[in-house]
Structures are given as structure tokens and as C-alpha cells.
Write a protein that holds these residues in place. Structure first.
Motif, mmCIF file in Angstrom:
data_model
loop_
_atom_site.group_PDB
_atom_site.id
_atom_site.type_symbol
_atom_site.label_atom_id
_atom_site.label_comp_id
_atom_site.label_asym_id
_atom_site.label_seq_id
_atom_site.Cartn_x
_atom_site.Cartn_y
_atom_site.Cartn_z
ATOM 1 N N LEU A 123 -4.202 3.976 6.894
ATOM 2 C CA LEU A 123 -3.349 5.102 5.951
ATOM 3 C C LEU A 123 -1.857 4.304 5.851
ATOM 4 C CD1 LEU A 123 -3.386 7.441 4.292
ATOM 5 C CD2 LEU A 123 -2.803 8.786 6.406
ATOM 6 N N ASN A 124 -1.377 4.332 4.548
ATOM 7 C CA ASN A 124 -0.128 3.759 4.226
ATOM 8 C C ASN A 124 0.218 4.423 3.016
ATOM 9 O OD1 ASN A 124 2.277 2.288 3.904
ATOM 10 N ND2 ASN A 124 1.044 0.459 3.869
ATOM 11 N N VAL A 125 1.119 5.456 2.943
ATOM 12 C CA VAL A 125 1.437 6.313 1.547
ATOM 13 C C VAL A 125 2.816 5.853 1.243
ATOM 14 C CG1 VAL A 125 1.528 8.420 0.580
ATOM 15 C CG2 VAL A 125 -0.367 7.841 2.022
ATOM 16 N N MET A 126 3.434 5.340 0.098
ATOM 17 C CA MET A 126 4.634 5.430 -0.252
ATOM 18 C C MET A 126 4.609 6.260 -1.399
ATOM 19 S SD MET A 126 6.642 1.961 -2.002
ATOM 20 C CE MET A 126 5.565 1.876 -3.369
ATOM 21 N N LEU A 127 5.695 7.257 -1.365
ATOM 22 C CA LEU A 127 5.959 8.422 -2.154
ATOM 23 C C LEU A 127 6.733 7.770 -3.166
ATOM 24 C CD1 LEU A 127 5.806 11.405 0.246
ATOM 25 C CD2 LEU A 127 3.951 10.689 -1.286
ATOM 26 N N ARG A 128 6.465 8.057 -4.645
ATOM 27 C CA ARG A 128 7.451 7.620 -5.576
ATOM 28 C C ARG A 128 7.667 8.784 -6.567
ATOM 29 N NH1 ARG A 128 5.848 2.225 -8.156
ATOM 30 N NH2 ARG A 128 7.576 2.960 -9.240
ATOM 31 N N ALA A 129 8.811 8.733 -7.249
ATOM 32 C CA ALA A 129 8.986 9.774 -8.239
ATOM 33 C C ALA A 129 8.781 9.293 -9.630
ATOM 34 C CB ALA A 129 10.486 10.027 -8.211
#
Length: 150
Positions: free
Chosen positions: A118-124
Motif C-alpha cells: 500500500l502506497n497512496v499519494m493523495l492529489r487535488a
């Protein structure tokens, strides 16, 4: 009693759960008030359910920083997979997490990932121009989680 074998790292993590602390760019730390669903039944949760519930909290907090023209998306690391606008999320016990959504061109997208990777990069991303309000998936997921546990 289970016959699960745990690494020392897993045992230490389990002993520390549930706590959350973040330090922002201003250098000030914040300790989050955890939703009821995150505080209960930890010993009975699979790795997938536990990751799912914590990701909801992260997405919800990220969305609080967005303006009314932005929505949460996630970027992918290690490849040219691009960005997925988060429209749904789920888990499959004992160890799989999935994200549902669309890419910037509107194509349907789904990511299925093992919790150990699991590796999540949140972006707008800008909201769709034809939407009056941005989609707040974190709020919707947190509400659903509270309804099913409380």
C-alpha cells in the motif's frame, strides 16, 4: 486465540493502535480524534479492513484542505499509470484494498493492491465542470463506516 504468527514489527504496531499524530508544514503536531469505528474491535479486524478504515480518515482530512473546485484523487508511483479520481474504495479480507474511479480522460479505473504494498499519494484535481459541487468521497465513506459499525 489464533495461530497467526506475527513479526515483531506487527506486534509493536498492534500495541500502538489506535493512535494518530501528524506534524504539518507549520511544525505543529496534531493528534486526531479517531472515529468510533476506528477505536473498536481492532483485534478482530483484518489488515485490509484496518487499512481501509485508516485510509478513509486520511482522505477525509485531505478533502478538508481542498477548495470548492477540487476533488481528491490519487497519483501512482513507480510507473506511468497516472492519476485516479477517487470515486469509491473497498477491501477484500484478509489483505486486499481496492480503489474505484476514473482517469483524467474519464476512463473507468480500478486499482487492486495488497496491503503490504500500500502506497497512496493523495492529489487535488479540478472537479468536473458539469458538477455543481465537488465529490467528497472521504465524507461519504466515513458516514457509511459509522452507519455499519455504530
Amino acid at each position: 486465540m489464533t495461530d497467526d504468527i506475527k513479526t515483531s514489527a506487527e506486534a509493536l504496531e498492534a500495541a500502538a493502535i489506535p493512535r494518530k499524530r501528524d506534524v504539518g508544514k507549520d511544525g505543529k503536531g496534531q493528534t486526531a480524534d479517531l472515529p468510533k469505528a476506528l477505536e473498536e474491535g481492532i483485534e478482530r479486524k483484518s489488515a485490509a479492513q484496518w487499512a481501509y478504515e485508516r485510509l478513509i480518515l486520511y482522505i477525509q482530512k485531505f478533502e478538508e484542505t481542498l477548495d470548492s473546485d477540487q476533488e481528491a484523487a490519487m497519483g501512482f508511483t513507480g510507473g506511468d499509470a497516472g492519476v485516479l479520481r477517487i470515486e469509491g474504495m473497498g477491501y477484500f479480507d484478509p489483505d486486499m484494498i481496492t480503489f474505484y474511479g476514473s482517469d483524467p480522460a474519464g476512463g473507468r479505473t480500478q486499482l487492486v493492491q495488497h496491503v503490504s504494498q500500500l502506497n497512496v499519494m493523495l492529489r487535488a484535481l479540478p472537479k468536473h465542470v458539469d458538477q455543481a459541487e465537488p465529490n467528497r468521497i472521504g465524507f461519504r465513506l466515513a458516514q457509511e463506516l459509522e452507519e455499519t459499525t455504530g
